[in-house]
Design an enzyme around this catalytic site. Structure first.
Site, short mmCIF file in Angstrom:
data_model
loop_
_atom_site.label_atom_id
_atom_site.label_comp_id
_atom_site.label_asym_id
_atom_site.label_seq_id
_atom_site.Cartn_x
_atom_site.Cartn_y
_atom_site.Cartn_z
N ASP A 1 -5.46 6.48 4.44
CA ASP A 1 -4.89 5.30 5.30
C ASP A 1 -3.57 5.91 6.15
O ASP A 1 -3.03 6.99 5.77
CB ASP A 1 -4.47 4.01 4.55
CG ASP A 1 -3.82 4.26 2.92
OD1 ASP A 1 -3.23 5.56 2.87
OD2 ASP A 1 -3.90 3.67 2.16
N ASN B 1 -0.44 -5.40 -6.20
CA ASN B 1 -1.33 -6.21 -5.74
C ASN B 1 -2.86 -6.18 -5.99
O ASN B 1 -3.81 -6.79 -5.70
CB ASN B 1 -1.07 -6.88 -4.49
CG ASN B 1 -1.19 -5.98 -3.45
OD1 ASN B 1 -1.94 -4.68 -3.59
ND2 ASN B 1 -1.13 -6.35 -2.14
N HIS C 1 -4.28 -3.46 -4.49
CA HIS C 1 -5.13 -2.81 -3.46
C HIS C 1 -5.15 -1.29 -3.60
O HIS C 1 -4.60 -0.56 -4.41
CB HIS C 1 -4.17 -2.86 -2.04
CG HIS C 1 -3.02 -2.10 -1.96
ND1 HIS C 1 -1.78 -2.49 -1.30
CD2 HIS C 1 -2.58 -0.76 -2.37
CE1 HIS C 1 -0.96 -1.57 -1.43
NE2 HIS C 1 -1.28 -0.43 -1.91
N GLU D 1 -6.53 -4.54 1.27
CA GLU D 1 -5.70 -5.52 0.52
C GLU D 1 -6.48 -6.80 -0.22
O GLU D 1 -7.78 -6.57 0.05
CB GLU D 1 -4.79 -6.16 1.33
CG GLU D 1 -3.89 -5.29 2.24
CD GLU D 1 -2.51 -4.88 1.39
OE1 GLU D 1 -2.58 -4.68 -0.05
OE2 GLU D 1 -1.40 -4.57 2.04
C1 F6R Z 1 -1.72 5.31 -0.30
C2 F6R Z 1 -2.12 4.15 -0.56
C3 F6R Z 1 -1.79 3.10 -1.51
C4 F6R Z 1 -0.97 3.75 -2.68
C5 F6R Z 1 -0.54 2.30 -3.63
C6 F6R Z 1 0.28 2.83 -4.71
O1 F6R Z 1 -2.29 6.37 0.44
O2 F6R Z 1 -3.52 4.16 -0.16
O3 F6R Z 1 -2.76 2.48 -1.90
O4 F6R Z 1 -1.90 4.46 -3.44
O5 F6R Z 1 0.28 1.67 -2.71
O6 F6R Z 1 1.59 3.47 -4.04
P1 F6R Z 1 2.38 4.05 -5.43
O7 F6R Z 1 1.82 5.39 -5.48
O8 F6R Z 1 3.61 4.69 -4.14
O9 F6R Z 1 2.67 3.09 -6.10
#
Ligand code: F6R
Length: 259
Positions: free
Chosen positions: A82, A153, A155, A160
């Site tokens: 992403d 959450n 995701h 999401e």
């Molecule tokens: C990042 C992504 C997100 C993160 C998630 C956790 O490329 O796709 O899904 O993996 O937001 O973020 P952290 O690791 O910063 O807690």
């Protein structure tokens, strides 16, 4: 003594590690083994990559393996999950910047093999960019291994709550929890983009193997929900759990409520 436990197959593949370092090293070495196995048969290794805090130590270990053990990334083709939208590729908060800082600039991956959704693509070109991204992944035979983190959450990527299993790469609206968690990086909430381009759930689950890494106490509630709660699009990370090619790789803190 092993600190690695696995639940019965068919329920959920959970690898629980004593600490974040061991969990991260496990993931890094799975990636390295795949790259080497593919080198031996003269094939590329197609990696789906994540950003955020979670994979930082994985990338650190991969860089160490490159520098000290001669692990080459010359046969690696990468696709990031992403990117914020809109954002300039050189912005310090872009995932493009993150990937170069934490991994790409330290290894011998060919620049033309790196794929990250383009955060500064013109609005009227986004849907074509998304279908091209899918086509590029398919064109190299699909993802061999997808690395995932998980948001608080639930995701995965920026799929999401509400994302369904048939979703593909697309422009998404970021959830309030996601934007809140990003505000420290951006300096304030109003600077956090409201949209992102993300691979879809369908894109992700088509990977041949998926490693979902979750570290630290702040992930324990969502990991418990993803593994023991309802399987629902409201918790996208829960929808992966009965897939035999998915492993949840969790440290003791994140896994505290799971077993
Ligand atoms: C990042 C992504 C997100 C993160 C998630 C956790 O490329 O796709 O899904 O993996 O937001 O973020 P952290 O690791 O910063 O807690």
């Amino acid at each position: 003594m092993s600190h690695n436990f696995q639940r019965s197959p068919g329920v959920v593949n959970l690898r629980l590690w004593e600490n974040a370092e061991r969990a991260s090293n496990y993931v890094a070495h799975q990636i390295a083994e795949l790259i080497i196995a593919q080198q031996k048969i003269g094939e590329s290794a197609v990696l789906g990559l994540a950003t955020g805090n979670t994979p930082k130590a994985v990338y650190q270990e991969l860089v160490r393996l490159h520098r000290h053990d001669g692990l080459s990334f010359a046969n690696v083709v990468s696709f990031n999950l992403d990117e914020y939208y809109p954002i300039l590729p050189g912005d310090k908060n872009s995932y493009n910047y993150f990937m170069h800082e934490h991994l790409f600039k330290h290894i011998d991956i060919a620049p033309e093999n790196i794929h990250i959704p383009q955060g500064n693509c013109a609005t009227d070109a986004v849907s074509e960019l998304c279908s091209d991204y899918e086509a590029k992944i398919a064109g190299v035979g699909g993802l061999d291994l997808q690395l995932l983190g998980i948001g608080r959450n639930g995701h995965v990527g920026f799929n999401e709550p509400g994302s369904t299993l048939d979703s593909t790469t697309r422009l998404v609206e970021l959830h309030p929890v996601t934007r809140n968690d990003a505000q420290a990086d951006f300096g304030s909430l109003d600077r956090v983009p409201v949209q992102a381009i993300s691979m879809g759930m369908a894109t992700i689950i088509q990977a041949k193997r998926i490693l979902l890494l979750a570290l630290g106490e702040r992930k324990s509630e969502i990991i418990n929900k993803a593994i023991n709660g309802a399987i629902t699009p409201e918790v996208p990370g829960s929808m992966l759990r009965h897939l035999p090619h998915v492993e949840y790789v969790v440290d003791r803190e994140a896994g505290a409520g799971v077993l």
